[in-house]
Design a protein around this motif. Structure first.
Motif, mmCIF file in Angstrom:
data_model
loop_
_atom_site.group_PDB
_atom_site.id
_atom_site.type_symbol
_atom_site.label_atom_id
_atom_site.label_comp_id
_atom_site.label_asym_id
_atom_site.label_seq_id
_atom_site.Cartn_x
_atom_site.Cartn_y
_atom_site.Cartn_z
ATOM 1 N N PHE A 245 41.553 43.973 30.512
ATOM 2 C CA PHE A 245 42.274 45.182 30.867
ATOM 3 C C PHE A 245 41.367 46.108 31.656
ATOM 4 C CE2 PHE A 245 44.165 43.507 27.011
ATOM 5 C CZ PHE A 245 45.490 43.451 27.387
ATOM 6 N N GLY A 246 41.924 46.823 32.610
ATOM 7 C CA GLY A 246 41.162 47.712 33.473
ATOM 8 C C GLY A 246 40.778 46.978 34.747
ATOM 9 N N GLN A 247 40.595 47.726 35.801
ATOM 10 C CA GLN A 247 40.275 47.118 37.091
ATOM 11 C C GLN A 247 38.886 46.488 37.063
ATOM 12 O OE1 GLN A 247 41.121 49.756 40.305
ATOM 13 N NE2 GLN A 247 41.818 48.080 41.563
ATOM 14 N N VAL A 248 38.752 45.322 37.686
ATOM 15 C CA VAL A 248 37.507 44.552 37.701
ATOM 16 C C VAL A 248 37.157 44.244 39.149
ATOM 17 C CG1 VAL A 248 36.426 42.393 36.961
ATOM 18 C CG2 VAL A 248 38.025 43.549 35.443
ATOM 19 N N SER A 249 35.876 44.252 39.469
ATOM 20 C CA SER A 249 35.437 43.963 40.834
ATOM 21 C C SER A 249 35.695 42.506 41.199
ATOM 22 C CB SER A 249 33.945 44.264 40.997
ATOM 23 O OG SER A 249 33.183 43.282 40.314
ATOM 24 N N LYS A 250 35.741 42.250 42.490
ATOM 25 C CA LYS A 250 35.927 40.889 43.007
ATOM 26 C C LYS A 250 34.848 39.961 42.453
ATOM 27 C CE LYS A 250 35.455 38.445 47.357
ATOM 28 N NZ LYS A 250 35.212 38.593 48.787
ATOM 29 N N GLU A 251 33.608 40.422 42.457
ATOM 30 C CA GLU A 251 32.493 39.600 41.992
ATOM 31 C C GLU A 251 32.645 39.237 40.515
ATOM 32 O OE1 GLU A 251 32.150 42.493 43.738
ATOM 33 O OE2 GLU A 251 31.589 41.576 45.649
ATOM 34 N N LYS A 252 33.046 40.196 39.699
ATOM 35 C CA LYS A 252 33.214 39.915 38.269
ATOM 36 C C LYS A 252 34.374 38.962 38.025
ATOM 37 C CE LYS A 252 30.807 43.808 36.459
ATOM 38 N NZ LYS A 252 30.471 44.442 35.222
ATOM 39 N N LEU A 253 35.434 39.079 38.831
ATOM 40 C CA LEU A 253 36.546 38.133 38.706
ATOM 41 C C LEU A 253 36.096 36.712 39.037
ATOM 42 C CD1 LEU A 253 39.606 39.995 40.266
ATOM 43 C CD2 LEU A 253 39.279 39.345 37.883
ATOM 44 N N VAL A 254 35.325 36.575 40.095
ATOM 45 C CA VAL A 254 34.832 35.255 40.488
ATOM 46 C C VAL A 254 33.933 34.693 39.394
ATOM 47 C CG1 VAL A 254 33.387 34.015 42.160
ATOM 48 C CG2 VAL A 254 35.087 35.666 42.965
ATOM 49 N N ASN A 255 33.049 35.514 38.840
ATOM 50 C CA ASN A 255 32.174 35.057 37.755
ATOM 51 C C ASN A 255 32.968 34.663 36.514
ATOM 52 O OD1 ASN A 255 29.698 35.189 39.033
ATOM 53 N ND2 ASN A 255 29.400 37.334 38.510
ATOM 54 N N ARG A 256 33.977 35.467 36.177
ATOM 55 C CA ARG A 256 34.814 35.146 35.003
ATOM 56 C C ARG A 256 35.511 33.809 35.231
ATOM 57 N NH1 ARG A 256 36.742 38.970 31.696
ATOM 58 N NH2 ARG A 256 34.539 39.413 31.675
ATOM 59 N N TYR A 257 36.009 33.590 36.443
ATOM 60 C CA TYR A 257 36.642 32.318 36.795
ATOM 61 C C TYR A 257 35.667 31.155 36.588
ATOM 62 C CZ TYR A 257 38.576 28.593 39.675
ATOM 63 O OH TYR A 257 39.035 27.389 40.118
ATOM 64 N N HIS A 258 34.462 31.309 37.096
ATOM 65 C CA HIS A 258 33.459 30.244 36.953
ATOM 66 C C HIS A 258 33.112 29.990 35.485
ATOM 67 C CE1 HIS A 258 32.232 30.988 41.350
ATOM 68 N NE2 HIS A 258 32.961 29.902 41.272
ATOM 69 N N GLN A 259 33.000 31.046 34.708
ATOM 70 C CA GLN A 259 32.694 30.891 33.283
ATOM 71 C C GLN A 259 33.805 30.141 32.555
ATOM 72 O OE1 GLN A 259 32.270 34.966 32.145
ATOM 73 N NE2 GLN A 259 30.068 35.024 32.559
ATOM 74 N N LEU A 260 35.046 30.520 32.816
ATOM 75 C CA LEU A 260 36.183 29.954 32.090
ATOM 76 C C LEU A 260 36.516 28.519 32.486
ATOM 77 C CD1 LEU A 260 38.525 33.053 32.044
ATOM 78 C CD2 LEU A 260 37.325 32.056 30.103
ATOM 79 N N TYR A 261 36.245 28.204 33.733
ATOM 80 C CA TYR A 261 36.641 26.885 34.220
ATOM 81 C C TYR A 261 35.441 25.959 34.415
ATOM 82 C CZ TYR A 261 41.008 29.326 34.654
ATOM 83 O OH TYR A 261 42.126 30.072 34.367
ATOM 84 N N GLY A 262 34.338 26.258 33.707
ATOM 85 C CA GLY A 262 33.221 25.339 33.610
ATOM 86 C C GLY A 262 32.278 25.291 34.791
#
Length: 87
Positions: free
Chosen positions: A63-80
């Motif tokens: 929840f709350g706005q997240v930067s592009k970089e943090k979204l990309v990192n979260r994606y990488h973390q979640l999808y291995g």
């Protein structure tokens, strides 16, 4: 409520900017917009919360706005794929 699936797919730069402006204006009118997208630029600009899905399940909700970089990192973390840059 508005449901958009990959709304920026195939749009040129100017059309993408217009789309983001329209989505922001609708959000200000308290309209619910659900966007399915692989475009971190679009999502980080207009989204106020995020849901990451995998195999039909919610993997992470933010929840709350997240930067592009943090979204990309979260994606990488979640999808291995690991963290590329943790700024």
């Amino acid at each position: 409520m508005l449901l958009l699936d990959e709304p920026s797919n195939g749009l040129d730069i100017d059309a993408q900017k217009e789309l983001m402006t329209l989505m922001s204006k609708l959000s200000e009118l308290e309209k619910i917009i659900i966007v399915s997208s692989h475009d971190p630029e679009l999502i980080s600009t207009v989204a106020q919360s995020y849901v990451f899905l995998g195999n039909g399940r919610v993997l992470k909700q933010t929840f709350g706005q997240v930067s592009k970089e943090k979204l990309v990192n979260r994606y990488h973390q979640l999808y291995g794929l690991g963290v590329i840059n943790d700024d």
